[in-house]
Design a protein around this motif. Structure first.
Motif, PDB file in Angstrom:
ATOM      1  N   PHE A 214       0.861  -1.185   0.000  1.00  0.00           N
ATOM      2  CA  PHE A 214       0.000   0.000   0.000  1.00  0.00           C
ATOM      3  C   PHE A 214       0.893   1.229   0.000  1.00  0.00           C
ATOM      4  CE2 PHE A 214      -3.251   2.988   1.253  1.00  0.00           C
ATOM      5  CZ  PHE A 214      -4.408   2.449   0.721  1.00  0.00           C
ATOM      6  N   SER A 215       1.499   1.499  -1.134  1.00  0.00           N
ATOM      7  CA  SER A 215       2.447   2.599  -1.243  1.00  0.00           C
ATOM      8  C   SER A 215       1.703   3.923  -1.330  1.00  0.00           C
ATOM      9  CB  SER A 215       3.339   2.403  -2.472  1.00  0.00           C
ATOM     10  OG  SER A 215       2.539   2.332  -3.645  1.00  0.00           O
ATOM     11  N   ASP A 216       2.452   5.010  -1.274  1.00  0.00           N
ATOM     12  CA  ASP A 216       1.852   6.340  -1.380  1.00  0.00           C
ATOM     13  C   ASP A 216       1.092   6.477  -2.695  1.00  0.00           C
ATOM     14  OD1 ASP A 216       2.899   7.129   1.044  1.00  0.00           O
ATOM     15  OD2 ASP A 216       4.707   8.009   0.174  1.00  0.00           O
TER      16      ASP A 216
ATOM     17  N   THR B 250      -1.802   4.982  -3.477  1.00  0.00           N
ATOM     18  CA  THR B 250      -2.541   3.786  -3.901  1.00  0.00           C
ATOM     19  C   THR B 250      -4.008   4.099  -4.154  1.00  0.00           C
ATOM     20  OG1 THR B 250      -1.054   2.227  -2.795  1.00  0.00           O
ATOM     21  CG2 THR B 250      -3.301   1.489  -3.178  1.00  0.00           C
ATOM     22  N   MET B 251      -4.642   4.855  -3.253  1.00  0.00           N
ATOM     23  CA  MET B 251      -6.068   5.133  -3.414  1.00  0.00           C
ATOM     24  C   MET B 251      -6.322   5.963  -4.666  1.00  0.00           C
ATOM     25  SD  MET B 251      -8.929   4.355  -2.098  1.00  0.00           S
ATOM     26  CE  MET B 251      -8.370   3.750  -0.509  1.00  0.00           C
TER      27      MET B 251
ATOM     28  N   GLY C  28      -4.504  11.671   0.437  1.00  0.00           N
ATOM     29  CA  GLY C  28      -3.721  10.465   0.709  1.00  0.00           C
ATOM     30  C   GLY C  28      -2.723  10.604   1.845  1.00  0.00           C
TER      31      GLY C  28
ATOM     32  N   GLU D 239      -3.265   7.546   4.423  1.00  0.00           N
ATOM     33  CA  GLU D 239      -2.546   6.345   3.974  1.00  0.00           C
ATOM     34  C   GLU D 239      -1.490   5.869   4.978  1.00  0.00           C
ATOM     35  OE1 GLU D 239      -3.115   6.543  -0.871  1.00  0.00           O
ATOM     36  OE2 GLU D 239      -1.273   7.336   0.007  1.00  0.00           O
TER      37      GLU D 239
ATOM     38  N   GLN E 218      -1.701   5.966   8.182  1.00  0.00           N
ATOM     39  CA  GLN E 218      -2.444   5.249   9.220  1.00  0.00           C
ATOM     40  C   GLN E 218      -2.826   3.848   8.747  1.00  0.00           C
ATOM     41  OE1 GLN E 218      -5.773   7.674  10.449  1.00  0.00           O
ATOM     42  NE2 GLN E 218      -4.572   9.551  10.361  1.00  0.00           N
ATOM     43  N   LEU E 219      -3.271   3.749   7.496  1.00  0.00           N
ATOM     44  CA  LEU E 219      -3.630   2.444   6.956  1.00  0.00           C
ATOM     45  C   LEU E 219      -2.417   1.522   6.908  1.00  0.00           C
ATOM     46  CD1 LEU E 219      -6.035   3.418   4.023  1.00  0.00           C
ATOM     47  CD2 LEU E 219      -6.630   2.546   6.283  1.00  0.00           C
ATOM     48  N   ARG E 220      -1.264   2.066   6.547  1.00  0.00           N
ATOM     49  CA  ARG E 220      -0.054   1.236   6.486  1.00  0.00           C
ATOM     50  C   ARG E 220       0.351   0.754   7.875  1.00  0.00           C
ATOM     51  NH1 ARG E 220       1.407   4.518   2.100  1.00  0.00           N
ATOM     52  NH2 ARG E 220       2.296   6.102   3.470  1.00  0.00           N
TER      53      ARG E 220
END
Length: 250
Positions: A56-58, A60-61, A142, A146, A148-150
């Protein structure tokens, strides 16, 4: 597909966009967990952070939304918009949508894009504008969510895989094949071939559903159900007799 339909609906309902200056700081909400989780080995968590960064790299969304909502030929959005109701009905079990026009009617051979363009000659441009704005917002926001998700993904990976397994994954993600897999691992689910396969499996699943539901019900019914709370009956209201009004003398 639901996100795509929402974007299509939005294309015909313009909404004023508020002016923003930068990515807002999104609050981190701690959700209590009912079952205590085992502590994570710090050394393993450190390795898992590298794995999570590859998965889930920078951005991704933003990349996912770009691929999903792109109006370019061959994209997921174009594939759906260029379908006709007849194409869609051919992929679902018969009788799923009983109130549909006859197969030989013109509307069954008109693409969803053509239907939208009838009411909005700028539909394609508007849809592309929505794509550009949504992707830009995802890219802007992002950095706020992101990481936090990582962090959560790294903790989950550290609980499920050994340090040796995580090291193997990281070694794979350093290769050209690994980088390509990490880049496409979410996007492959948006491929039209995957959607077609899912729809083709629906008739068999629907056929099995009644028997499966009965087996699930039988498993659940082995345990007594709690008694439903009864509400006390309201006491009848007492009626106060009204006094007869005196008759007027003539």
């Amino acid at each position: 597909m639901f996100a795509l339909l929402a974007a299509t609906a939005l294309a015909s309902s313009p909404v004023p966009a508020p002016a923003t200056t930068g990515p807002p700081a999104l609050p981190v909400v701690s959700t209590p967990v009912a079952v205590a989780q085992p502590p994570v080995d710090p050394a393993r968590l450190l390795i898992a952070r590298t794995t999570a960064g590859a998965l889930f790299s920078d951005g991704t969304m933003a990349r996912m939304l770009d691929r999903m909502l792109s109006n370019a030929p061959g994209s997921y959005a174009s594939w759906v918009l260029d379908m006709t109701p007849g194409d869609f009905m051919a992929m679902v079990p018969p009788g799923t949508f009983p109130a549909t026009p006859p197969k030989d009617s013109p509307e069954m051979h008109t693409t969803f894009r053509q239907m939208a363009a009838k009411g909005d000659p700028f539909f394609d441009q508007r849809f592309s504008a929505i794509h550009d704005a949504v992707v830009a917002e995802a890219a802007r926001l992002g950095p706020s969510f992101e990481p936090q998700l990582r962090d959560g993904l790294a903790t989950s990976l550290a609980r499920r895989f050994t340090a040796s397994q995580l090291t193997d994954m990281n070694r794979f993600f350093l290769t050209e094949s690994g980088r390509a897999f990490a880049e496409e691992r979410y996007l492959v689910w948006l491929d039209p071939a995957v959607f077609k396969s899912m729809m083709s499996a629906m008739p068999a699943l629907i056929k099995e559903f009644p028997a499966s539901a009965q087996r699930v019900k039988a498993a659940v019914d082995r345990y007594p159900w709690p008694k439903k709370a009864t509400t006390p009956e309201a006491a009848p209201k007492k009626t106060v007799p009204q006094e007869a009004s005196p008759r007027r003398k003539k």
